[in-house]
Design a protein around this motif. Structure first.
Motif, mmCIF file in Angstrom:
data_model
loop_
_atom_site.group_PDB
_atom_site.id
_atom_site.type_symbol
_atom_site.label_atom_id
_atom_site.label_comp_id
_atom_site.label_asym_id
_atom_site.label_seq_id
_atom_site.Cartn_x
_atom_site.Cartn_y
_atom_site.Cartn_z
ATOM 1 N N THR A 151 0.831 -1.209 0.000
ATOM 2 C CA THR A 151 0.000 0.000 0.000
ATOM 3 C C THR A 151 0.866 1.259 0.000
ATOM 4 O O THR A 151 0.604 2.209 -0.747
ATOM 5 C CB THR A 151 -0.929 0.015 1.226
ATOM 6 O OG1 THR A 151 -1.803 -1.123 1.165
ATOM 7 C CG2 THR A 151 -1.760 1.283 1.273
ATOM 8 N N SER A 176 1.287 3.857 -3.098
ATOM 9 C CA SER A 176 0.829 5.219 -2.800
ATOM 10 C C SER A 176 1.967 6.223 -2.821
ATOM 11 O O SER A 176 1.785 7.388 -2.453
ATOM 12 C CB SER A 176 0.150 5.255 -1.421
ATOM 13 O OG SER A 176 -0.956 4.382 -1.370
ATOM 14 N N ASP A 196 1.308 9.570 -4.533
ATOM 15 C CA ASP A 196 0.384 10.417 -3.782
ATOM 16 C C ASP A 196 1.054 10.996 -2.540
ATOM 17 O O ASP A 196 0.820 12.163 -2.182
ATOM 18 C CB ASP A 196 -0.851 9.614 -3.369
ATOM 19 C CG ASP A 196 -1.686 9.193 -4.576
ATOM 20 O OD1 ASP A 196 -1.773 9.989 -5.523
ATOM 21 O OD2 ASP A 196 -2.227 8.083 -4.565
ATOM 22 N N GLU A 205 -6.948 8.466 -1.160
ATOM 23 C CA GLU A 205 -6.219 7.687 -2.163
ATOM 24 C C GLU A 205 -5.611 6.431 -1.541
ATOM 25 O O GLU A 205 -5.675 5.335 -2.118
ATOM 26 C CB GLU A 205 -5.116 8.537 -2.801
ATOM 27 C CG GLU A 205 -5.617 9.728 -3.604
ATOM 28 C CD GLU A 205 -6.383 9.297 -4.842
ATOM 29 O OE1 GLU A 205 -6.176 8.163 -5.312
ATOM 30 O OE2 GLU A 205 -7.217 10.088 -5.340
ATOM 31 N N MET A 206 -5.008 6.562 -0.352
ATOM 32 C CA MET A 206 -4.380 5.417 0.298
ATOM 33 C C MET A 206 -5.417 4.400 0.751
ATOM 34 O O MET A 206 -5.164 3.184 0.724
ATOM 35 C CB MET A 206 -3.526 5.879 1.480
ATOM 36 C CG MET A 206 -2.294 6.664 1.079
ATOM 37 S SD MET A 206 -1.169 7.012 2.456
ATOM 38 C CE MET A 206 -0.590 5.361 2.863
#
Length: 338
Positions: A287, A291, A294, A311-312
């Motif tokens: 993750t 990410s 982002d 987003e995460m």
């Protein structure tokens, strides 16, 4: 390639990481350096083009740990040559023999080899090795490991040169698979969408490098985490979580994750908890890696903390959802076989 597509492409790579990191869990035990020696020696044998694999996962009594080019091997890594050789004997007799009664090779640390051969030759003279009467055969019976005792100890730890090298090498294997799979799928889709060959190739190369890099970093970081105290910190919570599941569900999941291994009771709970911890580490790292862009945008002030969280959360749900769905499906269909 959007994020959902990318996560799906990387699912099998995450499963490879989970299987590999599950084996790394053993590195945290009292004999962890022995398991590290098995893994390290096998990896180096593969690099040298040999047909090498771990065969001791079934924990068969007096069974082999490894097989290289058809030869059964029992790996013994103790702190001196005498102890390494003696560990292969019980009641004065070599206890590691194959189905035909032939002695398996006893693998010792590379820095103990010469002394181990001398000790084994004496064992042969004393008639303690079944089917072997020639002391000169000790050189064939004792196998020189690819790593020393100290190197094996360091492979089992986090942050050492040996440990990072070992995990990076495994990460390259996983990453190479991701490059091929992702590149092939993206290229095929591009051609189906009517793009010309050159553009399809460019898209495939970019997607392959992106997926391969993600897989490599995730594999390396998660493997290092398994060797840290974090693994122990998650021990009790993971066991408590597993115990909340109905016993038949636990047994079905273990059957799937252990490729049909018949584990019950406390063994099933502990094994499932261990695999759960490994999955959590892999999914958390995956993750964070996925990410990364982002996170960079948030640091540079291009997106808000709220947008970053959104987003995460999307990435995390995709990662954990794909893994959980596969396990649930496997458990539901476990009656069909492993």
């Amino acid at each position: 390639m959007n994020r959902d597509e990318k996560n799906k492409l990387e699912f099998h790579d995450r499963m490879d990481m989970v299987v590999h990191n599950d084996r790394l869990n053993r590195f945290n035990g009292r004999q962890g350096h022995g398991f590290a020696a098995e893994q390290g020696n096998t990896l180096i044998d593969k690099v040298h083009g040999r047909d090498a694999r771990i065969v001791g996962d079934d924990n068969a009594k007096n069974g082999a740990d490894r097989m290289v080019d058809g030869k059964l091997i029992q790996t013994k890594y103790c702190n001196n040559a005498k102890a390494s050789v003696e560990a292969a004997f019980k009641n004065g007799q070599l206890r590691y023999v194959d189905a035909n009664g032939n002695a398996m090779q006893i693998e010792v640390p590379s820095d103990q080899y010469d002394e181990a051969v001398r000790i084994m030759a004496e064992k042969i003279r004393q008639g303690k090795v079944p089917g072997c009467t020639d002391p000169a055969k000790a050189k064939e019976l004792v196998r020189k490991g690819n790593v020393t005792y100290k190197q094996a100890m360091n492979i089992a730890k986090a942050g050492t040169i040996e440990s990072l090298t070992f995990d990076a090498a495994n990460g390259l294997v996983v990453g190479a698979g991701a490059v091929g799979i992702s590149g092939a799928i993206v290229m095929a889709r591009a051609l189906w969408d009517g793009r010309d060959l050159d553009e399809a190739v460019d898209m495939a190369v970019y997607a392959g490098i992106q997926a391969g890099g993600t897989a490599f970093v995730t594999s390396l970081v998660s493997a290092q985490l398994v060797k840290t105290g974090l693994n122990q910190m998650l021990l009790e919570p993971s066991i408590a979580l597993v115990k909340l599941l109905p016993s038949d569900v636990r047994h079905a999941l273990v059957k799937v994750l252990r490729n049909g291994a018949p584990l019950y009771g406390g063994a099933a709970t502990n094994n499932l908890a261990k695999l759960l911890r490994t999955n959590i580490m892999v999914d958390v790292v995956a993750t964070l890696v996925l990410s990364g862009k982002d996170i960079g945008h948030f640091i540079n002030g291009k997106i808000s903390g709220r947008q970053l969280f959104k987003e995460m959360t999307t990435v995390a749900s995709s990662v954990s959802g794909g893994t959980g769905g596969a396990y649930a499906g496997g458990a539901a269909l476990s009656f069909l076989g492993p």
